[in-house]
Design a protein around this motif. Sequence first.
Motif, PDB file in Angstrom:
ATOM      1  N   GLY A 193       0.907  -1.344  -0.444  1.00  0.00           N
ATOM      2  CA  GLY A 193      -0.063  -0.425   0.114  1.00  0.00           C
ATOM      3  C   GLY A 193       1.128   1.491  -0.014  1.00  0.00           C
ATOM      4  O   GLY A 193       0.314   2.426   0.111  1.00  0.00           O
ATOM      5  N   GLY A 194       1.730   1.055  -0.357  1.00  0.00           N
ATOM      6  CA  GLY A 194       2.628   2.497   0.079  1.00  0.00           C
ATOM      7  C   GLY A 194       2.614   3.168  -1.941  1.00  0.00           C
ATOM      8  O   GLY A 194       3.007   3.935  -1.491  1.00  0.00           O
ATOM      9  N   MET A 195       1.885   2.302  -2.936  1.00  0.00           N
ATOM     10  CA  MET A 195       1.620   3.209  -3.751  1.00  0.00           C
ATOM     11  C   MET A 195       0.589   2.846  -4.469  1.00  0.00           C
ATOM     12  O   MET A 195       0.385   1.883  -4.409  1.00  0.00           O
ATOM     13  CB  MET A 195       2.986   3.460  -5.199  1.00  0.00           C
ATOM     14  CG  MET A 195       2.409   3.675  -6.320  1.00  0.00           C
ATOM     15  SD  MET A 195       3.242   3.381  -7.882  1.00  0.00           S
ATOM     16  CE  MET A 195       2.604   4.787  -8.542  1.00  0.00           C
ATOM     17  N   ARG A 196      -1.175   3.585  -3.801  1.00  0.00           N
ATOM     18  CA  ARG A 196      -2.336   3.130  -4.536  1.00  0.00           C
ATOM     19  C   ARG A 196      -2.752   3.348  -5.895  1.00  0.00           C
ATOM     20  O   ARG A 196      -2.264   4.962  -5.925  1.00  0.00           O
ATOM     21  CB  ARG A 196      -2.930   3.487  -2.698  1.00  0.00           C
ATOM     22  CG  ARG A 196      -2.286   2.313  -1.590  1.00  0.00           C
ATOM     23  CD  ARG A 196      -3.127   2.698  -0.537  1.00  0.00           C
ATOM     24  NE  ARG A 196      -3.318   3.853   0.290  1.00  0.00           N
ATOM     25  CZ  ARG A 196      -2.583   4.595   0.889  1.00  0.00           C
ATOM     26  NH1 ARG A 196      -1.617   3.867   1.563  1.00  0.00           N
ATOM     27  NH2 ARG A 196      -2.988   5.800   1.310  1.00  0.00           N
ATOM     28  N   LEU A 197      -3.210   3.059  -6.684  1.00  0.00           N
ATOM     29  CA  LEU A 197      -3.896   3.793  -7.784  1.00  0.00           C
ATOM     30  C   LEU A 197      -5.076   3.726  -7.331  1.00  0.00           C
ATOM     31  O   LEU A 197      -6.202   3.324  -7.272  1.00  0.00           O
ATOM     32  CB  LEU A 197      -3.465   2.874  -8.877  1.00  0.00           C
ATOM     33  CG  LEU A 197      -1.835   2.192  -9.045  1.00  0.00           C
ATOM     34  CD1 LEU A 197      -1.747   1.273  -9.411  1.00  0.00           C
ATOM     35  CD2 LEU A 197      -1.488   3.795  -8.978  1.00  0.00           C
TER      36      LEU A 197
END
Lengths: 447, 473
Positions: A193-197
């Motif tokens: 979840g360090g990068m969420r789209l």
Amino acid sequence: MKTKNKYKLVCGLEIHVELKTASKMFCGCKNDPFGAKKPNIYTCPVCLGLPGALPVPNKKAIEWIIRLGLALKCPINTFSKFDRKHYFYPDLAKGYQISQYDIPFCGPTTLKTTEGIIRINRIHLEEDTGKLLHQTVDGEQASLVDFNRSGVPLIEIVSEADIKSSKQAVEYAKKLRRIIRFLGIADCDMEKGGMRLEANISLKKDNDVSLPNYKVEVKNINSFRYMQKAIEYEIQRQKKILSKGKQPIQETRGFNPQTGKTFSQRQKEGAKDYRYFPDPDLSPIFFTKEQIEEIARDVPELPSDIKKRWIKKYGIRDKCVDRLVKNSEQVKWLEKLFSLAAKKQINPNKLVKAILNKKINCDLTTSVNKALSLFVTQNSKKQLDIRLLEKIVNDVMLLYPAQVEAFRAGKTTLINFFVGQVAKKVGKGVDIQQIRQFFEKKLLKKK
Amino acid sequence: MMLMDLSIPELSKLLVARKISSVDLVKESYKRITAWDGQLNSFISLKDKKIAIREANILDKNRTKNSGALYGLVFSMKDAYLALGTKTTCASNMLKNFKSPYSSTVYQKLKSAGAILIGKNNLDSWGHGGSTENSDFGVSKNPWDQKRVAGGSSGGSAIAVASRMVNFAIGEDTGGSIRNPSSMCNISGLKVSYGRVSRWGTIAYASSLDTVGPMAKSSEDLAYVLQEMAGADKKDASSAQKKLDDYISNLKKRIKGKKIGLAKEFFSKNIDPEIEKIVRKVAERLTRLGAEIVNVSIPHLNYGISIYYLIALSETSSNMARYDGVRYGNKRESLSPETIKRIILGTYALSAGYADKLYKKAQKARTVLIDEYRRVFKKCDVLLAPVTPSKPAKIGELINDPVKNFLEDLYTVTVNVAGLPSLAIPAGFTKDNLPIGVQLIGERFHEAELLNIGYKYQQNFRDYKKIPTTIKN
């Protein structure tokens, strides 16, 4: 005459990325929600939203978002501020999120993809929320809140609805991830979840000029592949609805990786009212030109620019070098390696291939000299035994006396013919250079 | 002799000379609380007497010649401040079981200066009010006339000082909450410049207006307390880096030639003529001390109520969002009707479609007011003004007339809107023997100047020494 209308994708992305600063956005708590051994261990009055607690901004996080903005050539707002965004959710400690409303740190810019330019509307800084865990505790269904993530610095990159295909969406997001990682400001670990789209998806008819009057938001997608699938699925789903003359409902949907389908999460009751207003606990932030320039000095050359330069300077072919450019430390190391290789007339593309195949280590602790000499030894061809070589050369010369004469008479290009003959006899993998040198000596000696 | 009647420097001298002890002070404090608090309702929670005496004992033992002025003195705080382990209710049922898990900066500073916290005072819950009637812990009563309010929202703290239960108290002023009860109870109270004292650990009413300040018998005592509690704080991003003045040594400066401004807008139609007379009398007294009177104007002062309430209620609607049943075990319905009203009004002012007309417009007007104050201070050093247009109201009189209730704040709120310091001091009495105070408003961070003038005034005019005959012993 009836024209058959095809539908076109209209898509924009909102991308959230957690910065990897040592501490959280507005307090001194450790910023390591994924590394935490237990829930709620990295918390304090500020990130728990206790009565009387006050936020103090993390300077590094602000410098980092500006670093990203500068790397993407965003205009930087020298006057900026934090705003409160109000909504109720159990993982939101204060009943509002500290975010940025009308004056984000970074203004509009663009990013190139193979399918065209995508406009980025803004990049702003905010705090992440806590995390809800739904578990059975003592035989009862319970919702638990973990505040380790509460207050982690989060950047949001908002694109315009310029994305025309699911592939382009992936390319755009991957390119951004690469740049962010390259700048060393975030790990962008999608699984954690360090990068969420988030994709806003709608369709319009081919000949429509205006944007569709609805959009479907697919939230919390945690892989590029899933995003591509989600967009593809939505295109099909919405097409079906539209071709019946209906309009898809404006709503938020989730993506189920098992089925490959999106599903309705909640329908929006008109426009949300977050009651944004400037956070009175945080003074507006002013930057001087000098401060921005100082941050600009920390912005390294971006991967795409490095690639272009290396193609020009070292003759490195585009595709292979792409995978090497991971961070600026490595770039510095490679730069040294390539310039040394150029001096020694070593083929840079072979060198790149060797690195990619892990034949030589791109290990920053090894010296460039060492790495290069390792490459040379690995690539030096089989050296033939001199006596064996002498014998073969003699045989060839005996077989082609006329050519020997011609060579000695000055037709030096015949050297290739001789080398070819020898190579045929000894087989593959021989050092052509060795044979050539030997031959030349031999032919000239007997003159 | 009552020790609680003595000033901080007097007590400090006696303590250091070991003529009295902190234990004596604590005992007297509890004696007075036991005698009068049942009637007055100044405290929400009180420290166990044995624990307080034990603390005093330790301080007595460790006292040296260099111990500071607050070392071993007794104080109380408005129950909006967190102090580790103490019940902190903000006078609301929402927090009736809330124990502070950490300490406010102001408490920590005073504690390390050696002051003994003996209890937490009543207030209008969340600071929402000017009479301490909006408390879920009962109304506080004015020691001068128990049928009347003590002012608010820091009413309990004012009563504790006025009835000599403590040596000093810590109040909180968002729109007059220190000055208003100080005036109504005949004590001195200082509203500091925004940013002068850390707000860390103070339960917020309206963050851009909230200030933490001392309440005491005299300007002199206020200077001693302020010296310990003021200063920058890494935990409060809105605290100012500005260097502290020496408030104590500044007290004795000459005030000859000081220009005292009287703004005509402070003497509006609805001011009680008795109060106007007292303010003008103070002006005249100041000229006798060598000051000059200058007539000035703050044209937009009359918009003060609208500007203040739009901003304060918008901010409070946001600050109150964190209090819910999930976290505190009490539902939103446990908030008082006054607080619910303020949340609804603030929510409205921030809503899409209304924010431009209400909240944002108020912010623009705020800038205008700041500017007008700035211009006024080019013509005078400080402003002299009434604190409230009316004398202390009868209990129930104002709380049932919301508009009139808001209008009572006209003379105090603009000072918060502009972030200025203001000192309220006792100035005289009405015919029915109710205390009336005045305020001296200064430029931002000019606390030393205000305390200096207040001190010189109180050296010559001793209304501040008076306490109600009913609670003398």
